[in-house]
Scaffold this motif. Structure first.
Motif, PDB file in Angstrom:
ATOM      1  N   TYR A  38      -7.815  -0.315   0.376  1.00 39.31           N
ATOM      2  CA  TYR A  38      -8.419  -1.647   0.465  1.00 39.31           C
ATOM      3  C   TYR A  38      -7.400  -2.671   0.966  1.00 39.31           C
ATOM      4  O   TYR A  38      -7.685  -3.448   1.881  1.00 39.31           O
ATOM      5  CB  TYR A  38      -8.968  -2.071  -0.905  1.00 39.31           C
ATOM      6  N   LEU A  39      -6.210  -2.680   0.363  1.00 39.19           N
ATOM      7  CA  LEU A  39      -5.173  -3.639   0.758  1.00 39.19           C
ATOM      8  C   LEU A  39      -4.754  -3.450   2.217  1.00 39.19           C
ATOM      9  O   LEU A  39      -4.597  -4.425   2.958  1.00 39.19           O
ATOM     10  CB  LEU A  39      -3.945  -3.507  -0.148  1.00 39.19           C
ATOM     11  N   ASP A  45      -4.895   1.033  -2.476  1.00 41.97           N
ATOM     12  CA  ASP A  45      -3.991   0.992  -1.323  1.00 41.97           C
ATOM     13  C   ASP A  45      -4.770   0.963  -0.007  1.00 41.97           C
ATOM     14  O   ASP A  45      -4.398   0.262   0.929  1.00 41.97           O
ATOM     15  CB  ASP A  45      -2.922   2.089  -1.354  1.00 41.97           C
ATOM     16  N   LYS A 103      -7.826  -4.674   4.355  1.00 39.22           N
ATOM     17  CA  LYS A 103      -8.125  -6.104   4.153  1.00 39.22           C
ATOM     18  C   LYS A 103      -7.093  -7.007   4.819  1.00 39.22           C
ATOM     19  O   LYS A 103      -7.433  -8.011   5.436  1.00 39.22           O
ATOM     20  CB  LYS A 103      -8.209  -6.390   2.652  1.00 39.22           C
ATOM     21  N   TRP A 151      -2.532  -4.162   6.948  1.00 43.86           N
ATOM     22  CA  TRP A 151      -1.211  -3.625   6.625  1.00 43.86           C
ATOM     23  C   TRP A 151      -1.160  -2.132   6.921  1.00 43.86           C
ATOM     24  O   TRP A 151      -0.374  -1.405   6.342  1.00 43.86           O
ATOM     25  CB  TRP A 151      -0.871  -3.865   5.158  1.00 43.86           C
ATOM     26  N   PRO A 203       0.816  -1.219   0.000  1.00 42.62           N
ATOM     27  CA  PRO A 203       0.000   0.000   0.000  1.00 42.62           C
ATOM     28  C   PRO A 203       0.855   1.278   0.000  1.00 42.62           C
ATOM     29  O   PRO A 203       0.526   2.241  -0.692  1.00 42.62           O
ATOM     30  CB  PRO A 203      -0.825  -0.112   1.288  1.00 42.62           C
TER      31      PRO A 203
END
Length: 189
Positions: free
Chosen positions: A51-52, A49, A55, A58, A9
């Motif tokens: 979302y990652l 970025d 999810k 991070w 991200p």
């Protein structure tokens, strides 16, 4: 390898920051279709970025700083070029820049002179202002690219951006003064 994926991200966000220069250059050259393409990719990367990070858990301090910074760099870059080209009036440009300056300076003053700010959370009016600022940039880029004639929407959206910029700026000052008074009251008690 999976350990390094947690930085993905931030890498995407840094890519968005780097995209500011070609975006501004294309706008300055009045190659608005190319600028619109970069803006679309930047918008997708912003969602990706986030979302990652959420999810896969991070999220980190660096990402929390880089992501809003990248967004501000993109918007500041676009508004600066549109102002220099005479597309955005000087008063609106000053309101947008002034609001951000008031927020940053006020938060810095509070943080260093009054007390630590645990977490910066945007207010609802601030979120509305940001959405309107982004909408205005999209409408301007689409209009000047020649894809869709949206010129009639420019002025109404500009006035909404101006109104919400003023309200948001005043609201943040009011909140800061209230927090300062509460902090001082706790120190006296």
């Amino acid at each position: 390898m999976t350990h390094y994926l947690r930085y993905l991200p931030n890498v995407i966000t840094i890519g968005r920051m780097i995209a500011v220069l070609p975006l501004m250059w294309l706008m300055w050259q009045k190659a608005y279709t190319g600028a619109l393409l970069i803006a679309v990719v930047a918008g997708i990367s912003d969602g990706l970025d986030g979302y990652l990070a959420k999810k896969f858990n991070w999220q980190g301090w660096l990402g929390g700083v880089l992501d809003p910074l990248a967004d501000k760099m993109l918007m500041l870059g676009c508004y600066t070029v549109f102002w220099l080209q005479g597309v955005v009036p000087w008063w609106l440009y000053l309101l947008i820049i002034g609001r951000d300056a008031v927020i940053v300076l006020g938060a810095s003053y509070y943080h260093f002179k009054v007390g630590k700010i645990a977490r910066a959370t945007p207010t609802m009016i601030s979120k509305i202002n940001t959405v309107l600022q982004i909408l205005l940039l999209w409408v301007l880029l689409i209009s000047y690219s020649g894809l869709v004639d949206m010129f009639a929407a420019h002025k109404p959206i500009m006035w909404l951006v101006a109104l919400t910029s003023v309200i948001s700026g005043i609201h943040y000052v009011w909140m800061g003064l209230k927090m300062k008074a509460r902090q001082r009251a706790q120190e006296v008690a």
